[in-house]
Design a protein around this motif. Structure first.
Motif, PDB file in Angstrom:
ATOM      1  N   ARG A  98      16.793   2.800   4.873  1.00 50.54           N
ATOM      2  CA  ARG A  98      15.746   3.807   5.016  1.00 50.54           C
ATOM      3  C   ARG A  98      14.956   3.855   3.714  1.00 50.54           C
ATOM      4  NH1 ARG A  98      17.059   9.911   6.781  1.00 50.54           N
ATOM      5  NH2 ARG A  98      17.159   8.851   8.809  1.00 50.54           N
ATOM      6  N   PHE A  99      13.624   3.836   3.827  1.00 51.83           N
ATOM      7  CA  PHE A  99      12.739   3.912   2.671  1.00 51.83           C
ATOM      8  C   PHE A  99      11.923   5.198   2.760  1.00 51.83           C
ATOM      9  CE2 PHE A  99      13.576  -0.556   3.388  1.00 51.83           C
ATOM     10  CZ  PHE A  99      13.809  -1.051   2.122  1.00 51.83           C
ATOM     11  N   ALA A 100      12.077   6.072   1.762  1.00 53.24           N
ATOM     12  CA  ALA A 100      11.275   7.295   1.694  1.00 53.24           C
ATOM     13  C   ALA A 100       9.930   6.987   1.066  1.00 53.24           C
ATOM     14  CB  ALA A 100      12.015   8.370   0.907  1.00 53.24           C
ATOM     15  N   ASP A 101       9.068   7.988   0.982  1.00 54.70           N
ATOM     16  CA  ASP A 101       7.792   7.821   0.308  1.00 54.70           C
ATOM     17  C   ASP A 101       8.008   7.532  -1.168  1.00 54.70           C
ATOM     18  OD1 ASP A 101       5.254   7.807   1.545  1.00 54.70           O
ATOM     19  OD2 ASP A 101       5.583   9.843   2.257  1.00 54.70           O
ATOM     20  N   ALA A 130      14.387   2.469  -6.251  1.00 54.85           N
ATOM     21  CA  ALA A 130      13.677   1.203  -6.409  1.00 54.85           C
ATOM     22  C   ALA A 130      12.378   1.482  -7.151  1.00 54.85           C
ATOM     23  CB  ALA A 130      13.393   0.575  -5.049  1.00 54.85           C
ATOM     24  N   TYR A 131      12.184   0.832  -8.285  1.00 48.75           N
ATOM     25  CA  TYR A 131      10.970   1.015  -9.086  1.00 48.75           C
ATOM     26  C   TYR A 131      10.003  -0.137  -8.829  1.00 48.75           C
ATOM     27  CZ  TYR A 131      13.538   4.555 -11.746  1.00 48.75           C
ATOM     28  OH  TYR A 131      14.249   5.667 -12.126  1.00 48.75           O
ATOM     29  N   THR A 132       8.725   0.217  -8.727  1.00 52.96           N
ATOM     30  CA  THR A 132       7.684  -0.793  -8.563  1.00 52.96           C
ATOM     31  C   THR A 132       6.533  -0.479  -9.510  1.00 52.96           C
ATOM     32  OG1 THR A 132       6.593   0.474  -6.788  1.00 52.96           O
ATOM     33  CG2 THR A 132       8.254  -1.144  -6.130  1.00 52.96           C
ATOM     34  N   HIS A 133       5.759  -1.499  -9.837  1.00 57.01           N
ATOM     35  CA  HIS A 133       4.592  -1.318 -10.714  1.00 57.01           C
ATOM     36  C   HIS A 133       3.450  -2.139 -10.142  1.00 57.01           C
ATOM     37  CE1 HIS A 133       2.167  -1.854 -14.491  1.00 57.01           C
ATOM     38  NE2 HIS A 133       2.404  -0.567 -14.522  1.00 57.01           N
ATOM     39  N   ASN A 171       0.790  -1.219   0.000  1.00 57.94           N
ATOM     40  CA  ASN A 171       0.000   0.000   0.000  1.00 57.94           C
ATOM     41  C   ASN A 171       0.831   1.282   0.000  1.00 57.94           C
ATOM     42  OD1 ASN A 171      -2.245  -1.642   0.080  1.00 57.94           O
ATOM     43  ND2 ASN A 171      -2.548  -1.441   2.279  1.00 57.94           N
ATOM     44  N   ILE A 172       2.013   1.264   0.627  1.00 52.12           N
ATOM     45  CA  ILE A 172       2.822   2.485   0.713  1.00 52.12           C
ATOM     46  C   ILE A 172       3.705   2.660  -0.520  1.00 52.12           C
ATOM     47  CG2 ILE A 172       4.615   3.671   2.031  1.00 52.12           C
ATOM     48  CD1 ILE A 172       3.560   2.272   4.545  1.00 52.12           C
ATOM     49  N   TRP A 173       4.363   1.591  -0.949  1.00 52.74           N
ATOM     50  CA  TRP A 173       5.338   1.710  -2.038  1.00 52.74           C
ATOM     51  C   TRP A 173       4.951   0.966  -3.307  1.00 52.74           C
ATOM     52  CZ3 TRP A 173       7.057   0.178   2.960  1.00 52.74           C
ATOM     53  CH2 TRP A 173       7.678   1.193   3.694  1.00 52.74           C
ATOM     54  N   GLY A 174       3.915   0.141  -3.259  1.00 48.57           N
ATOM     55  CA  GLY A 174       3.572  -0.669  -4.416  1.00 48.57           C
ATOM     56  C   GLY A 174       4.481  -1.861  -4.606  1.00 48.57           C
TER      57      GLY A 174
END
Length: 256
Positions: A245-248, A184-187, A131-134
């Motif tokens: 660390r993971f940003a939005d 990091a790319y997500t789809h 939900n946050i990063w896909g």
């Protein structure tokens, strides 16, 4: 402003208090507030690097609106990895990683990694990641065992073997100076997202080869075969002390 948060390490019944900047970005997951950026304070992991054929990787990346990176003509760097998250804002859990090196077509300086598959073994991090990063997280069984100098990680879905990797212990290697940040790319749900992902590694051990892959009989196993993962890795990296660390996530484009 700094808010003192109590972060629970899920699954082990432990809790600890950490100071964390209060930001305007807050996500609610299973009734709990997750403040950004998300911190991982302690983890260990192993990554194995491969070169896979460009054709199948190009097809996979094109579906997300991305293009492959080919430092070797006709080949795309790819990663299989295992991480044990010990202390972090999303709790304690195990994770397996499948990633391809990629870029945004026509965008200079956009090289990063496409997260193709990311099974985990705890529900909180699964829901947060989706939900946050896909992230393509899903609940799986991840079994890890060590015998002598070799560690084996097995991933199962629906009680079917998907992938197993056996890692050999490497030799001590100098740790990178400072932190490293990559995109990091997500789809997911037709939306391409980019997430800044910062890592700091210590206690590293490396070796040529060092990892062997076994694929099971699940449809995801067939997808990994289609991508052309060879049986043996180019080199393997063991990380004994890992913080992240993971940003939005930033939406880049949408496509049906």
């Amino acid at each position: 402003m700094v808010v003192r948060r109590r972060t629970r390490t899920r699954g082990k019944g432990r809790s600890s208090v950490h100071e964390k900047p209060l930001t305007n970005s807050v996500h609610v997951v299973q009734g709990e507030r997750v403040h950004m950026p998300v911190e991982v304070r302690a983890a260990t992991g192993v990554t194995a690097q491969f070169l896979v054929p460009a054709g199948p990787a190009r097809d996979t990346l094109a579906a997300a609106g991305l293009a492959p990176v080919t430092p070797v003509p006709g080949r795309v760097p790819a990663t299989l990895g295992f991480v044990h998250y010990l202390d972090g804002d999303l709790g304690e859990y195990h994770e397996f990683l499948v990633a391809l090196m990629c870029r945004q077509p026509g965008v200079r300086g956009s090289t990063g990694v496409f997260i193709h598959w990311l099974p985990v073994d705890q529900t909180f991090t699964c829901e947060a990641g989706q939900n946050i990063w896909g992230f393509p997280k899903e609940i799986s069984t991840i079994d890890v065992s060590t015998r002598g100098k070799r560690t084996r990680c097995e991933v199962r879905l629906e009680d079917r073997a998907v992938v197993a990797m056996e890692f050999g212990r490497g030799v001590p290697a100098p740790s990178a100076m400072g932190a490293m940040t990559l995109d990091a790319y997500t789809h997911r749900d037709g939306v391409l997202r980019r997430t800044p992902w910062t890592m700091r590694a210590g206690g590293t051990r490396m070796r040529p080869g060092g990892a062997r892959v076994e694929l099971g009989d699940h449809p995801i196993s067939d997808d990994l075969r289609r991508l052309g993962f060879p049986r043996d890795a180019l080199f393997t990296n063991h990380i004994g002390e890992l913080t992240m660390r993971f940003a939005d996530a930033t939406p880049i484009s949408s496509r049906s």
